[in-house]
Write a protein that holds these residues in place. Sequence first.
Motif, PDB file in Angstrom:
ATOM      1  N   ASN A  75       0.415  -3.721   7.524  1.00  0.00           N
ATOM      2  CA  ASN A  75       1.579  -3.702   6.686  1.00  0.00           C
ATOM      3  C   ASN A  75       2.069  -2.115   6.610  1.00  0.00           C
ATOM      4  O   ASN A  75       1.230  -1.332   6.578  1.00  0.00           O
ATOM      5  CB  ASN A  75       1.306  -4.216   5.220  1.00  0.00           C
ATOM      6  N   TYR A  76       3.087  -1.909   6.006  1.00  0.00           N
ATOM      7  CA  TYR A  76       3.488  -0.368   5.895  1.00  0.00           C
ATOM      8  C   TYR A  76       3.266   0.821   6.766  1.00  0.00           C
ATOM      9  O   TYR A  76       2.557   1.521   6.778  1.00  0.00           O
ATOM     10  CB  TYR A  76       2.997   0.067   4.341  1.00  0.00           C
ATOM     11  N   SER A  78       4.048   3.237   8.272  1.00  0.00           N
ATOM     12  CA  SER A  78       4.953   4.594   8.091  1.00  0.00           C
ATOM     13  C   SER A  78       4.180   5.864   8.992  1.00  0.00           C
ATOM     14  O   SER A  78       4.595   6.146   9.806  1.00  0.00           O
ATOM     15  CB  SER A  78       4.978   5.105   6.811  1.00  0.00           C
ATOM     16  N   ARG A  85       2.049  11.092   4.589  1.00  0.00           N
ATOM     17  CA  ARG A  85       2.069  10.998   3.098  1.00  0.00           C
ATOM     18  C   ARG A  85       1.596  12.464   2.732  1.00  0.00           C
ATOM     19  O   ARG A  85       0.760  12.996   3.145  1.00  0.00           O
ATOM     20  CB  ARG A  85       0.939  10.180   2.579  1.00  0.00           C
ATOM     21  N   ASN A  87       1.006  13.930   0.014  1.00  0.00           N
ATOM     22  CA  ASN A  87      -0.118  14.037  -0.971  1.00  0.00           C
ATOM     23  C   ASN A  87      -1.514  13.897  -0.278  1.00  0.00           C
ATOM     24  O   ASN A  87      -2.369  14.448  -0.725  1.00  0.00           O
ATOM     25  CB  ASN A  87      -0.017  12.932  -2.164  1.00  0.00           C
ATOM     26  N   ARG A 279      -8.550  -2.613   0.737  1.00  0.00           N
ATOM     27  CA  ARG A 279      -7.447  -2.125   1.636  1.00  0.00           C
ATOM     28  C   ARG A 279      -7.951  -2.501   2.949  1.00  0.00           C
ATOM     29  O   ARG A 279      -8.384  -1.507   3.680  1.00  0.00           O
ATOM     30  CB  ARG A 279      -7.164  -0.611   1.395  1.00  0.00           C
ATOM     31  N   ASP A 281      -5.524  -3.023   5.444  1.00  0.00           N
ATOM     32  CA  ASP A 281      -4.219  -3.135   6.188  1.00  0.00           C
ATOM     33  C   ASP A 281      -4.233  -2.972   7.754  1.00  0.00           C
ATOM     34  O   ASP A 281      -3.324  -2.628   8.356  1.00  0.00           O
ATOM     35  CB  ASP A 281      -3.273  -1.958   5.512  1.00  0.00           C
ATOM     36  N   GLU A 337       8.197  -1.876  10.099  1.00  0.00           N
ATOM     37  CA  GLU A 337       7.325  -2.991   9.127  1.00  0.00           C
ATOM     38  C   GLU A 337       7.908  -4.471   9.222  1.00  0.00           C
ATOM     39  O   GLU A 337       6.963  -5.184   9.296  1.00  0.00           O
ATOM     40  CB  GLU A 337       7.996  -2.585   7.491  1.00  0.00           C
ATOM     41  N   GLY A 338       9.147  -4.596   9.484  1.00  0.00           N
ATOM     42  CA  GLY A 338       9.570  -5.899   9.859  1.00  0.00           C
ATOM     43  C   GLY A 338       9.226  -6.614  11.123  1.00  0.00           C
ATOM     44  O   GLY A 338       8.603  -7.650  11.111  1.00  0.00           O
ATOM     45  N   GLN A 341       5.452  -7.485  10.413  1.00  0.00           N
ATOM     46  CA  GLN A 341       5.304  -8.424   9.634  1.00  0.00           C
ATOM     47  C   GLN A 341       5.639  -9.682  10.681  1.00  0.00           C
ATOM     48  O   GLN A 341       5.038 -10.813  10.625  1.00  0.00           O
ATOM     49  CB  GLN A 341       6.389  -8.582   8.669  1.00  0.00           C
ATOM     50  N   LEU A 493       9.606   7.540  12.968  1.00  0.00           N
ATOM     51  CA  LEU A 493      10.234   7.822  11.724  1.00  0.00           C
ATOM     52  C   LEU A 493      10.883   9.364  11.729  1.00  0.00           C
ATOM     53  O   LEU A 493      11.768   9.619  10.728  1.00  0.00           O
ATOM     54  CB  LEU A 493       9.894   7.405  10.273  1.00  0.00           C
TER      55      LEU A 493
END
Lengths: 541, 1116
Positions: A75-76, A78, A85, A87, A279, A281, A337-338, A341, A493
């Motif tokens: 999932n996700y 990215s 990310r 952070n 988690r 994922d 993501e799609g 999924q 991306l």
Amino acid sequence: MKKFIKLSLGIFLVFFVMGCTKNFDKINENPNQPAEVTTASLFTSAQKGLCDDIYDEWWAGRQSLLWAQYWVQRNYPSEDRYAIRQNIDNLYWRLIYHDVQDLIEIISLNTDPATKTKAATSGDNTNQIACATILKVWAMQIMADTWGDIPYSQAFKGDDPTNPIPTPKYDKLVDIYAQFYTELAAAVASINEDNGGFTSGDVIFDGDMALWKKFGNSLRLRIAMRISNTDNYAAARALVQEVGVDGFMTSNADNAKFPYIGQTPNNSPLYDAFWTSARNDFTVAKPFINILKGVNDTLNGKINPFFGLIDPRLQLYTRDRPAGSGNYYGIPYGMTEGQTQAYWGKKLAPSYYGTAAYSKTTAPVILNSKYAPVYMEYAEVAFMLSELNNWDQTYYMYGVEASIDHWRDVCTDLEGWSADDVAAFNVVKEAYLAALPPAGEETVLTQKYLAFFNQGYQAWAEYRRTGQPKMLLVPGENTSVDADGNMITFIPLITISTIPWRLTYPQQEYTVNGANVTAAASQIGGDKMTTKLFWELPSGK
Amino acid sequence: MRKFTILLALMLFIGLQVANAQRTITGTVTSSDDGAAIPGATILVKGTAVGAITDVDGKYSLSVPKDKNTILVSYVGMKTQEIELGADNVVNVVLQPSVQELEGIVVTALGVTREKKALGYSVQDVKGGSLQNDGTANVINSLSGRVAGVQVTSASGNMAGSSRILIRGINSISGNNQPLFVIDGTIIDNSDFNSVNTARGAGGIDYGNMAQDINADDVASISVLKGANAAALYGSRAANGVILITTKKGEQKKGKQIGIEFNTGLSFEQVSYLPKYQYDYGGGNGGLDATWEVKYYNDNSGYYKVPGTDPDGNAYQSFDLGMDYGIDESFGPAYSTTAGKYLENYGIDLSGTSYANQPIYYRPYYSFDSWDTDNYGKSIEWKTPTHDVKDFFKTGIGWTNNVALTGGGENAQVRLGLGTYNSSGYMPNSYLDRYTVNLSASANLTKDLRAFADVNYISTKTKGRAETGYGDINPIERFNQWGQRQLDMYDAKVYSNPDGSQRSWNRTSMDDATPAYSNNPYWDRYMNYQNDKRDRYYGNVGVSWQITSWLRAQGKMNIDNYVFRTEERVAIGSASQSYYREQVRTNSELNAEFLFLVDKTFAKDWRLNATFGGNMMDRNYKLVGGSTIGGLLIPELYTLSNSLTNVATDYKSWKRINSLYGSASLGWKSMLYLDVTLRNDWSSTLPKGKNSYLYPSVSLSWVISELPAVKEAKWLTFAKVRGGFAKVGNDTDPYRTSLTYANFLDDDLYPYHFSPYGLYTLSNTLNNADLKPEMTNSWEIGAELRFLDNRLGLDFTYYSKASLDQIIPVAVSGASGYSFQVLNAGKITNKGYEIFLTAIPVRVKNNFEWTLTANFARNRNQVVELYPGIDNLQLAAGPFNISVNAAVGDEYGQLMGTDFIYDEDGNKVVGDDGRYLQSSVKALGTVLPKYNLGIGNGFKIFGVDLFVLIDIQHGGKFFSTTKMWGTYTGILAASAEDGIRENGVVIDAMVAKYDDNGNVVYNADGTAQVTGVNHTNIDAYTWTTDHYNGPAAQNILDASYVKLREITVSYTIPAKLTGPIHNLKIGLFGRNLATWGTAMSGIDPEQSTSSGNIQGIEGAGLPSTRTFGFNIGFNF
């Protein structure tokens, strides 16, 4: 009334006296934290801290393990597609520098005449310094390989008594590499095995300086090999000449790793990610699994150097699903993501870690609470010696076997394999070894990749140095076919046509160390993931 | 107190000459508040200096010159009344309390009452009555919009979340900038125990700040001392201003043994402001072509009776559809999707079947539990929920009761107040109960010696304070940021199964009920709740000795103690690991002080007020806590020992400040006043040799209207100019001067060990042995003017402050080995002005009066310097994409993140893929507003008082995490407007120009070169997810708002109708009734999850509410 006068005079006097501040030092003495600790406790903290930070859910699971295409996010996804990310990198930059600062503190406490006698209660001063230096360089090389130019000569000087540097300048990566090499050479040379190392607190080698020496030399070899594109192996060859092959790690018994206790709060970080934080994922990626399964990448017409061979580590790195079926699946890398999924939602590839289908006991061994992440191991040394000796077959075979043995032993320890299990596994292993194609650039480096599982930063760096394994997916290549038969292409991306050559600097550096990071960005030719580091694969190779 | 006032009033009238009497009028002055006689009220013949003062029984006698027939009756805290004399020589006057007192006496530092006109600095008052009527349980929030220069930000609600109060902007870069709270001379603690994670919106319980314990009903008045000038005598902590609260005191009731006051109120609280959701698409993230999970049956038990062959080649008779249960997004299929479209896509032949044009029926998450016979195995329609997010919230109810007994004789007075506040929150399973006892007593032991005591006990018990921000157990986060829109709240009410396991909508798949990411919102409220209890007492005891007529000595002990126990839990079966944590915080502060007070008039025109005193402040804080580690062993047993392993943690701090101080105020002819103060502090927190610091203040006040020439101007009632300078020193927190090692901590700040080894590490923050005290220099000038018999009033203040050598943990490059270094760094300035305007535009005798008050404040802040080599200080990083900073040259609270790329004409620029280009990290705007304006309208229509308060904030920015994730996940309306999910989005922007290497071409000024208007269509999912992946500036919103803050209506029933009951007063109130002018509908800029400096990051905080209700008060 006279009493009252006395009283008020008394109060007045109390206050007057109170102007004195004699007991203020005592009041301001921190009752919560010690002003002195043993260097041993700092050393354990640094060893654990580095493992906690480099081999965890975030900096490994959502970064290096993805970029080395060991894992995908189900999932996700990215970060799979290189949207990082900010952070996380802000945080881990600080965490890892801070872990290393504990090592710097050990060096300083063992050097300063005022503290070195006390520090010696944890072991010989010189040997403590050597251990701390080796571990420091180990960590800082990962930092340097991740970003390129980073603060080094001015780093760790926030607390310098004479000239504190809160905003250190960035050094050129090539200079940092030279510095690593010099520091390691000095550290190894200073080791006196007879004096023993840390008497306590050394979780990696329990104070065995002979092993630290081997680790130090092996790390020198890693560093020398990393710049092979720039010096055509000159440094590495000279090192082997100087140290002799027995000066490096010579068997799995020399491996540097950090065994977690396996009880909260001292679980292996990936165990905590999957089971404590729930988690889950992540799952293994198709390019990686396809190499292990011995199949080709038909979507891109890539040939697996181990075509037709099922790697014995396949069943250790992941688990078949349904259990016992012998079916192993990796999820295609780099889907949206799609697409992800749609892919796993239809259960075409149900091999993901960590849902109810896998319990804590049946999950792959890297999710075990006691799993010991590896700082460096013999298999890597063997592969390096093979490469140095023109893809030497013997070292190649040593490397493959050491890696398989390493994972077998991990499973034996943590999953309680019986002698029969081990014997059965060894039969499979021998068959695999016997069937291996001969040593060559692709086979050696692909095996090195397979051995590096969980050491994402090393695998990613080696890919950037060598372009191997070729089975890894590059942006623009095909990753899967959807339900309607349409080809799904790996489109990141960000604008990039390769696997990233480096990470962009943490955004926080721009707010707290702006001038220096800006200077570094222009020095390296732009703070982009497409900017190459000096040792990386030159274009055209 | 009244006696003292009489004395003062007498002094004021020294020199008044009695004119030739023509006529003598007599009468009694009483208060409308309680019907009691008012001793010491002033009766003045208008246009003369002829006057009288009422005696202890409120009676007066006044000789009025022949040509005069108007008298003015005034008293402190009451509205001055102008009365036309008729034929009757008996004139009884009932004075009304004034909301905004312009004249008279104010309480200043150290509790010294002063004539307001004598002050060289700005003080603004709010009377207790007006606070009591507005129905807020929190005194701090009541100040919102009432005082110029005071900005209050609060998470609204009964549950006592954080309120932040800022007076004249930000002074301290790293401190919390909260003013000092002083109640009857006792400094009370206003700590905020929220973690940094709570403050920055990353999850955690909002425990609010401690000043919320004050019972509004006991408050007689609040003085806001705004500048450092006003507060120099309270020392360091007053640098941000002082909220000075005076509680009601006992008084002797004439002719009665006892006075009884009673007040009761009921308030209702409703969620008023939720984001705009989309109502067209359900959960999932597969978009329009989302595939459904399918469950096949060999019999007819499935919903769709369409026989066929499954992908494994097995024949089936029927099947059910399952959605993307495991995805906490709302990018699933449209509710309007027909089954036919889907089934055909899936290759199912529908010829001859009846599903073609039907809506989709699917298996909801609660249809898999065999115990639930009503729903087991049943499919339901895919549609917008009947009971949406708003149905999750309840109406909160708050019930206030206060009883006060007052009484006493000439020598002793006592007031005993008892208060209860019982409330239930609007979040399910929450309540807050507060019980207060206030006892204030004073007695003359001898003629000269007076003893006094104020004792307050407060007990607060709370259950179910909500988690805020990006946390694991915050339902709001699931509603606004990560969730599924088709969920029906009534279905969710069944949050557990009979075996105790959770029933989560976010099950992993049809066959796997394990929660993937989210808990059921009701599970979070009923299973993962917290509770806490705070017992607090504060107060003072002291003696006062009138040594001579002009010299008084006072000794006083002020104490504030509380024990705050918090318990947090996460149940077994939640998405995250179960735990239990208990923490007990004990705080005690003692201030022992002595004070000499001089009040002497000499040489006829001169008057001296002087003080000399000393104080010892001693603060002890201790935290003891424990937490389970590794989960709970037995479900729902919340003890620390019910743990795989458990860890205790503790923390102590001790701090002492000794002080000596003095002040002198010299007055001349009631016209010129000079104030000087001087204070020296010695603080234990600073290094030896640098722990003593001296700071002075001086101010001057000139009442121009006392000049004979001005006095004659009829239109000018009163005029004063004032000015002052003050310096305030400050120390720091304990233990910042020595180097110590820290325990290795886990995420929850619990230490652990790697058995058998200890784990110690260098602290992340590098302390500093060379700290010196901070200093704030400030000056202010102001004028106070009143015209036309007080019909129009203007109070204007301009101030300028500079804070220097601030002690800050400066965020430094991690490569220095530390994340922070404690430094004396920085200079921050605040300049601004405040206007307080009052007007009575309409007054029709006693029947109608319209009073207008306006508070306007504009503050300009600048971070002038930080530390050599450091030009930006990061105050906090938000959980995503944004940080809050203090950057040199900028205003404090600068939000930093990535911006759009613009072309030279200011158009936004997209790449050739049609997506926004993104700049490097830069300043995106400050959280500080441009100005705040409060407009109060008071109407008196016959006996009815109506008050309407409008609160306006203009400017300032905030980062909306709700906008970012809510758009990303398809929850918010913006993600589904204009058919973008079907048609995609063409961003209104220009397309960047690329060079041969594929790099964007930039101009020298950083703008991008462009080739033309963007026509590239991107799919909705790319567009919404780019709210996170793209420029942070997309989620920066303007923080302006206009709020209808308050409406109160009150009526005192005339005494003749109420018999033995006096002052039967009925009030209706409404708070936060409407909001206008926000940048994004449904996202309230006025959100705060801490009272600290980390502001400007919105996200998953508690929704804003409106409150309304009524109260009734009376006395005997």
